[in-house]
Design an enzyme around this catalytic site. Structure first.
Site, short mmCIF file in Angstrom:
data_model
loop_
_atom_site.label_atom_id
_atom_site.label_comp_id
_atom_site.label_asym_id
_atom_site.label_seq_id
_atom_site.Cartn_x
_atom_site.Cartn_y
_atom_site.Cartn_z
N HIS A 161 6.80 9.58 -2.78
CA HIS A 161 7.57 9.61 -1.53
C HIS A 161 9.05 9.72 -1.88
CE1 HIS A 161 8.40 8.89 2.69
NE2 HIS A 161 9.38 8.11 2.30
N SER A 173 5.29 21.51 -6.29
CA SER A 173 6.08 21.32 -7.52
C SER A 173 5.71 20.02 -8.24
CB SER A 173 7.57 21.40 -7.23
OG SER A 173 8.00 20.28 -6.48
C1 GRF Z 1 8.06 15.89 -2.15
O1 GRF Z 1 9.38 15.67 -1.73
C2 GRF Z 1 7.30 14.59 -2.10
O2 GRF Z 1 8.08 13.47 -2.36
C3 GRF Z 1 6.79 14.55 -0.68
O3 GRF Z 1 6.51 15.90 -0.36
C4 GRF Z 1 7.27 16.76 -1.18
C5 GRF Z 1 6.29 17.65 -1.88
O4 GRF Z 1 6.91 18.61 -2.68
N1 GRF Z 1 5.64 13.68 -0.57
P1 GRF Z 1 6.02 19.51 -3.64
O5 GRF Z 1 4.96 20.18 -2.78
O6 GRF Z 1 5.41 18.62 -4.67
O7 GRF Z 1 6.96 20.52 -4.24
#
Ligand code: GRF
Length: 203
Positions: A108, A13
């Site tokens: 993060h 996402s």
């Molecule tokens: C997010 O919560 C990001 O902060 C962490 O991993 C998750 C990835 O979500 N590093 P997406 O794959 O971008 O939906």
């Protein structure tokens, strides 16, 4: 215009938010390559649907050195200048990070340096903090320790679960990650050691 390489492993996402901002002309960059180490990653399927260049580079059953040398070869071939980690579930080695100094970004889901590593939202709930959030940072040789580019604060509510808190943090992730990439692409980030100053006066 800068070339971005995206590394992801799952839902994608954050990649989607960046790709939309690029497509709408909000970020002066192009996405040169999207790499996933998982074939079934939603982010990889999305990238294919968007017509972007994609690679599936499995990480299983090979050494980290072999995996990373395959990543580096693909990124170099795509002429990626910067790398955005977007839910990429592998820790990069020192030698990989050194190949792209201050050129790898990560998001993060906490206000670093609080709650680095996995399950950041769960860590925040269990610690009982009243505010948490998300951080876009450059990747250095540690885990979630690199210089901070942007952060957003999210209040923790009394009836929050990991899921509800994560969902509100994710909304902020989708706002600040494209914004950080825009600042980078526009040459607005001045790095002074650990401190990053933003010379974009629209902010
Ligand atoms: C997010 O919560 C990001 O902060 C962490 O991993 C998750 C990835 O979500 N590093 P997406 O794959 O971008 O939906």
């Amino acid at each position: 215009m800068i070339n971005l390489g995206i590394l992801l492993s799952g839902r994608g996402s954050n990649f989607e938010a960046i790709a939309r901002a690029v497509k709408e002309g909000r970020i002066p960059a192009q996405i040169a390559l999207v790499i996933s180490n998982r074939e079934e990653a939603r982010g990889l399927l999305l990238a294919r649907k968007m017509g972007l260049a994609t690679r599936f580079i499995p990480s299983a059953e090979k050494t980290r050195e072999t995996f990373e040398s395959e990543l580096l070869a693909a990124l170099k071939e795509s002429k990626a200048d910067y790398i955005c980690l977007a839910g990429f579930m592998r820790v990069l080695s020192r030698s990989f990070v050194r190949a792209y100094p201050r050129r790898i970004l990560n998001i993060h889901p906490s206000l670093l340096p609080a709650f680095p590593g996995g399950d950041a939202q769960k860590q925040a709930l269990e610690h009982g903090v009243k505010f948490t959030g998300c951080t876009v940072h450059f990747v250095d040789e540690g885990v979630d320790t690199g210089p901070i580019i942007l952060q957003a604060v999210v209040a923790v509510l009394e009836d929050d679960s990991v899921e509800t808190l994560s969902a509100r943090i994710l909304e902020e992730e989708h706002r600040i990650y494209p914004e950080a990439v825009r600042l980078l692409a526009q040459g607005c980030l001045d790095v002074h050691g650990r401190r990053i100053f933003c010379s974009d006066h629209d902010r």
